[in-house]
Scaffold this motif. Structure first.
Motif, short mmCIF file in Angstrom:
data_model
loop_
_atom_site.label_atom_id
_atom_site.label_comp_id
_atom_site.label_asym_id
_atom_site.label_seq_id
_atom_site.Cartn_x
_atom_site.Cartn_y
_atom_site.Cartn_z
N ALA A 1 0.07 -9.44 -8.29
CA ALA A 1 0.11 -10.77 -7.66
C ALA A 1 -0.17 -10.02 -6.29
CB ALA A 1 1.66 -10.94 -7.89
N VAL A 2 -0.11 -9.39 -5.71
CA VAL A 2 -0.12 -8.98 -4.16
C VAL A 2 -1.75 -8.48 -3.75
CG1 VAL A 2 0.15 -7.34 -2.14
CG2 VAL A 2 1.98 -7.18 -3.48
N VAL B 1 16.62 -7.41 -4.98
CA VAL B 1 17.19 -5.55 -4.88
C VAL B 1 15.24 -5.30 -4.78
CG1 VAL B 1 15.79 -4.23 -6.81
CG2 VAL B 1 18.65 -5.24 -6.99
N THR B 2 14.37 -6.39 -5.68
CA THR B 2 12.67 -6.44 -4.89
C THR B 2 12.42 -6.47 -3.46
OG1 THR B 2 12.60 -6.96 -7.00
CG2 THR B 2 10.51 -6.84 -5.26
N VAL B 3 12.72 -7.47 -2.88
CA VAL B 3 12.81 -7.64 -1.13
C VAL B 3 14.06 -6.41 -0.55
CG1 VAL B 3 13.43 -9.18 0.34
CG2 VAL B 3 12.31 -9.84 -1.65
N ASP B 4 15.28 -6.61 -0.44
CA ASP B 4 16.07 -5.84 0.48
C ASP B 4 15.44 -4.20 0.70
OD1 ASP B 4 16.19 -7.93 1.55
OD2 ASP B 4 18.18 -8.65 0.32
N GLN B 5 15.74 -3.75 -1.13
CA GLN B 5 16.39 -2.82 -0.93
C GLN B 5 14.94 -1.34 -1.61
OE1 GLN B 5 19.43 -2.26 -4.01
NE2 GLN B 5 20.73 -2.83 -2.37
N ASP B 6 14.09 -2.27 -2.20
CA ASP B 6 12.74 -1.10 -2.58
C ASP B 6 11.55 -1.39 -2.28
OD1 ASP B 6 14.60 0.65 -4.69
OD2 ASP B 6 14.21 -1.58 -5.85
N LEU B 7 11.41 -2.54 -1.08
CA LEU B 7 10.24 -2.54 -0.56
C LEU B 7 10.84 -2.54 0.97
CD1 LEU B 7 8.48 -5.74 -3.54
CD2 LEU B 7 8.09 -2.36 -2.78
N THR B 8 11.17 -3.81 1.77
CA THR B 8 10.54 -3.54 2.66
C THR B 8 11.63 -3.17 3.64
OG1 THR B 8 13.05 -5.91 2.51
CG2 THR B 8 10.74 -6.31 2.98
N ASN B 9 13.03 -2.58 2.77
CA ASN B 9 13.41 -1.51 3.62
C ASN B 9 13.04 -0.44 3.68
OD1 ASN B 9 15.74 -3.41 4.11
ND2 ASN B 9 17.05 -2.82 2.75
N SER B 10 12.75 0.63 2.86
CA SER B 10 12.21 1.72 2.55
C SER B 10 10.61 1.38 3.11
CB SER B 10 12.03 2.33 1.20
OG SER B 10 13.26 1.78 0.56
N TYR B 11 9.80 0.70 2.68
CA TYR B 11 8.21 0.34 3.42
C TYR B 11 7.72 0.06 4.31
CZ TYR B 11 8.90 2.97 -1.56
OH TYR B 11 9.18 3.68 -2.17
N SER B 12 8.34 -1.12 5.10
CA SER B 12 8.06 -1.60 5.84
C SER B 12 7.74 -1.14 7.86
CB SER B 12 8.84 -3.24 6.25
OG SER B 12 10.34 -3.07 6.66
N GLN C 1 6.01 -2.92 -11.50
CA GLN C 1 4.35 -2.81 -10.74
C GLN C 1 3.13 -3.50 -11.20
OE1 GLN C 1 5.41 0.80 -9.57
NE2 GLN C 1 3.32 1.78 -8.39
N ASN C 2 2.74 -3.35 -12.63
CA ASN C 2 1.66 -3.68 -12.83
C ASN C 2 1.83 -5.61 -11.98
OD1 ASN C 2 0.32 -1.28 -13.38
ND2 ASN C 2 0.71 -1.82 -15.41
N VAL D 1 0.56 -1.50 0.06
CA VAL D 1 0.26 0.25 0.13
C VAL D 1 1.11 1.11 -0.32
CG1 VAL D 1 -1.69 1.54 1.45
CG2 VAL D 1 -2.02 -0.96 0.82
N LYS D 2 1.70 0.79 0.84
CA LYS D 2 2.63 2.04 0.98
C LYS D 2 3.65 2.17 -0.80
CE LYS D 2 2.99 1.92 5.56
NZ LYS D 2 4.24 1.38 6.86
N ALA D 3 4.46 1.08 -0.71
CA ALA D 3 5.60 1.28 -1.79
C ALA D 3 4.45 1.61 -3.15
CB ALA D 3 5.69 0.08 -2.24
N LYS D 4 3.51 1.35 -3.52
CA LYS D 4 2.68 1.36 -4.88
C LYS D 4 2.95 2.72 -4.92
CE LYS D 4 -1.96 0.80 -4.16
NZ LYS D 4 -3.34 -0.39 -4.85
N ASN D 5 2.13 3.66 -4.40
CA ASN D 5 1.98 5.05 -5.04
C ASN D 5 3.35 5.92 -4.87
OD1 ASN D 5 -0.63 5.11 -5.31
ND2 ASN D 5 -0.59 4.59 -2.61
N GLU D 6 4.32 5.07 -4.75
CA GLU D 6 5.96 5.51 -5.04
C GLU D 6 6.89 5.48 -6.00
OE1 GLU D 6 7.30 7.89 -2.45
OE2 GLU D 6 5.28 7.86 -1.91
N ASP D 7 6.02 5.49 -6.98
CA ASP D 7 7.38 4.83 -8.33
C ASP D 7 8.28 3.39 -8.01
OD1 ASP D 7 5.26 6.13 -10.06
OD2 ASP D 7 6.36 7.72 -10.21
N VAL D 8 6.92 2.10 -7.20
CA VAL D 8 8.15 1.72 -7.15
C VAL D 8 8.40 0.48 -7.92
CG1 VAL D 8 6.61 -0.52 -6.25
CG2 VAL D 8 8.75 -0.54 -5.23
N GLY D 9 7.89 0.30 -9.30
CA GLY D 9 8.50 0.03 -10.12
C GLY D 9 9.70 0.16 -11.33
N LYS D 10 10.01 1.77 -10.92
CA LYS D 10 11.02 2.58 -11.14
C LYS D 10 12.05 2.52 -10.48
CE LYS D 10 8.57 6.21 -13.61
NZ LYS D 10 8.32 7.66 -13.88
#
Length: 185
Positions: free
Chosen positions: A86-87, A127-138, A80-81, A28-37
């Motif tokens: 998936a989520v 990259v997906t788990v450590d750097q961009d999702l869980t570290n930034s948004y969890s 991102q899509n 919910v937090k990550a998808k509004n922050e252009d996490v795909g980019k």
């Protein structure tokens, strides 16, 4: 979102309900922050060869330039899509529907000629788990990191399976072709 379908009859969910809730909370937090980019940018920064794998053609790997390239934007949107679908499926559809989506993406990678080794699949996961999702948004939520790690492990595993199954199927089809055709005689 559409119907939840799966070609698999039996499935065992590798994710617990509390992990699914934690994954959703992060998303919910990550998808509004252009996490795909952010994911694609980090992939290319770690391994510039990813730009080629994703069909991103640019004279420069400078991120200020690269993020403006149409292919970069398209691939970031696809990442991102896929993650959003998936989520969004977790907890509502059988987990096998996520497996099937990832499997299909692996098949598509085969047909597009995107053939990279296990090491690059693991970079994508990391990259997906450590750097961009869980570290930034969890917010340091261990359950979120564990859930995302499990989810991405399944996704990468199924993408690799899809890729390899298509490669094997194509090898078998080539083995069944006649050695001489009448056009060559």
């Amino acid at each position: 979102m559409g119907a939840c379908t799966s070609r698999r009859r039996h499935h065992v969910s590798e994710l617990m309900d509390d992990e699914i809730a934690a994954i959703r909370e992060v998303w919910v937090k990550a998808k509004n922050e252009d996490v795909g980019k952010k994911i694609l940018q980090t992939l290319i920064e770690k391994r510039p060869k990813f730009a080629e794998y994703f069909g991103i053609h640019s004279e420069s790997l400078d991120m200020k330039v690269l993020v403006q390239v149409k292919e970069f934007q398209l691939q970031a949107h696809r990442i991102q899509n896929f993650l959003d679908t998936a989520v969004g499926s977790l907890g509502f559809c059988p987990i096998s529907s996520v497996y099937d989506m990832a499997h299909r993406i692996g098949q598509i990678h085969f047909y597009r000629g995107v053939n990279f080794g296990a090491e690059n699949w693991l970079v994508f996961k990391k990259v997906t788990v450590d750097q961009d999702l869980t570290n930034s948004y969890s917010g340091g939520n261990y359950l979120a990191k564990q859930g995302w790690n499990k989810l991405m492990t399944v996704i990468v595993r199924e993408m690799k399976k899809g890729f390899l199954e298509e490669a094997m199927r194509n090898c078998r089809e080539e083995d069944n072709l006649p050695i001489f055709s009448t056009a060559n005689v």
